[in-house]
Design an enzyme around this catalytic site. Sequence first.
Site, PDB file in Angstrom:
ATOM      1  CG  ASP A 195     -11.074 -18.753  -0.588  1.00 23.10           C
ATOM      2  OD1 ASP A 195     -11.911 -19.406  -0.699  1.00 23.10           O
ATOM      3  OD2 ASP A 195      -9.895 -18.609   0.141  1.00 23.10           O
ATOM      4  N   GLY A 196     -11.828 -17.643  -5.007  1.00 22.74           N
ATOM      5  CA  GLY A 196     -11.673 -16.449  -6.285  1.00 22.74           C
ATOM      6  C   GLY A 196     -13.284 -16.433  -6.662  1.00 22.74           C
TER       7      GLY A 196
ATOM      8  CG  ASN B  61     -10.144 -11.397   0.299  1.00 24.88           C
ATOM      9  OD1 ASN B  61     -10.649 -11.547   1.225  1.00 24.88           O
ATOM     10  ND2 ASN B  61      -9.523 -12.215  -0.555  1.00 24.88           N
TER      11      ASN B  61
ATOM     12  CE  LYS C 280      11.029   7.277  -2.835  1.00 17.81           C
ATOM     13  NZ  LYS C 280      10.767   7.576  -3.916  1.00 17.81           N
TER      14      LYS C 280
ATOM     15  CG  ASP D 272       8.017  -3.660  -4.912  1.00 14.94           C
ATOM     16  OD1 ASP D 272       8.690  -2.421  -5.318  1.00 14.94           O
ATOM     17  OD2 ASP D 272       8.294  -4.600  -4.808  1.00 14.94           O
TER      18      ASP D 272
ATOM     19  CB  THR E 116      -6.098 -15.305   5.829  1.00 16.25           C
ATOM     20  OG1 THR E 116      -7.474 -15.143   5.334  1.00 16.25           O
ATOM     21  CG2 THR E 116      -6.077 -15.194   7.272  1.00 16.25           C
ATOM     22  CB  ALA E 117      -5.953 -12.544   0.813  1.00 13.53           C
ATOM     23  CE1 TYR E 118       1.006  -9.374  -2.479  1.00 11.53           C
ATOM     24  CE2 TYR E 118      -0.870  -7.972  -3.530  1.00 11.53           C
ATOM     25  CZ  TYR E 118       0.552  -8.225  -3.582  1.00 11.53           C
ATOM     26  OH  TYR E 118       1.593  -7.760  -4.239  1.00 11.53           O
ATOM     27  CB  SER E 119      -3.005  -8.400   4.097  1.00 12.69           C
ATOM     28  OG  SER E 119      -2.372  -7.856   5.340  1.00 12.69           O
TER      29      SER E 119
END
Length: 287
Positions: free
Chosen positions: A70-71, A144, A172, A174, A185-188
Site C-alpha cells: 500500500d505504501g 489516505n 487537546k 496527540d 482503514t489506515a491510521y484512522s
Amino acid sequence: MATIKTVGIISKPEATAAHELVPDVIAWLRQRGLEVRCDEETAAYTNGETAIPRAEVPEGCDLVIVLGGDGTLLSAARSIGQREIPLFPVNLGGLGFLTAITIDEVFLELERALAGQHRVGKRKLLNTQVQRCGQVIASYDALNDAVLTKVSIARMIDLEAYVDEQFVADYKADGLIICTPTGSTAYSLAAGGPIIFPSVPTICITPICPHMLTNRPVLVPETSVVRVISRGPDESVFLTIDGQIGNPVREGDTIVCRSTQWSLLLVRPPRMMFFDVLRQKLKWGER
C-alpha cells in the site's frame, strides 16, 4: 477502460519477489506490443532497462502497474497527480488493503485489463494546503489522510478545528487525522475511527488520544472544507501526508483540507469486493 498502448511500472525497492516478477512482466507486455516506462526502482530489477524519475513515469501512460504494498501505491498515486490513469496494484507486501491483486494473479488480471474487463473503482483524494500569513506555502494531495501530530515526546498539541464556517472544537490531543473513505482503514482505524465504504461521499475527522474522551470521530460531507489552526508553539506540530511526506507547522498556521474534483482510478479484481477484502485482511469471523 481506454485502449492500452503504454504501461508504466512503479516498484517497491528491495522486494525479493520483484527480482523475478519485474523482468517477466516487462517481457509479457512487450510481447503484446506495448511500450513500457519504468521508475528507478523497477529498472534496478532488470538488466539495463532505462529508468525514468517516478514522477515522470505516468506521462503518456494508459495504465500504471504498481508492484509493492500500500505504501508504494500511495507514492504512485501522488506521482499520477491529476491524471486519471488506472492503477493496477499488485501486492508484494503484507497487509495490502489497496493492493488486492496477488502475484499468482498478475498475468490473468493483466489479460482482463487489456481486454477492458476490469472493474475500476474511483477513489477521491484529499487536497491539503498549509496557509501561513494568508499565503499557501505547501499543497499536497493524499489518497489516505492528512495527519497533524505532536513533535514533542510528552506534550499534547492544541488544535482549533472548523468545518466550513462552523466551529467544531478545540482539540487537546496527540494529534488529528483528516481522512478519505479510502484512508478510513489506515491510521484512522487504528485511532478508533469508523470503516467507511469507499463510495460514501464524506471526510472523516479522527482525534488521536484526545484529552477529552468525548472527542469522537466525526463524518462530514465530502463538499465540506475542514480548517485546522495550530495553537501550539512553533515546530511542536508536524503535518504528514499519507504517512510519507510533510512539513513542520508553526503556531497560527492553518491546515485546509477539501476533496479534490478528480479521483484515483484503482483497478479491482472482479472477484474481490470491499467486504471480501475486510474479511481477508482483518480476519473477520475467524476465532
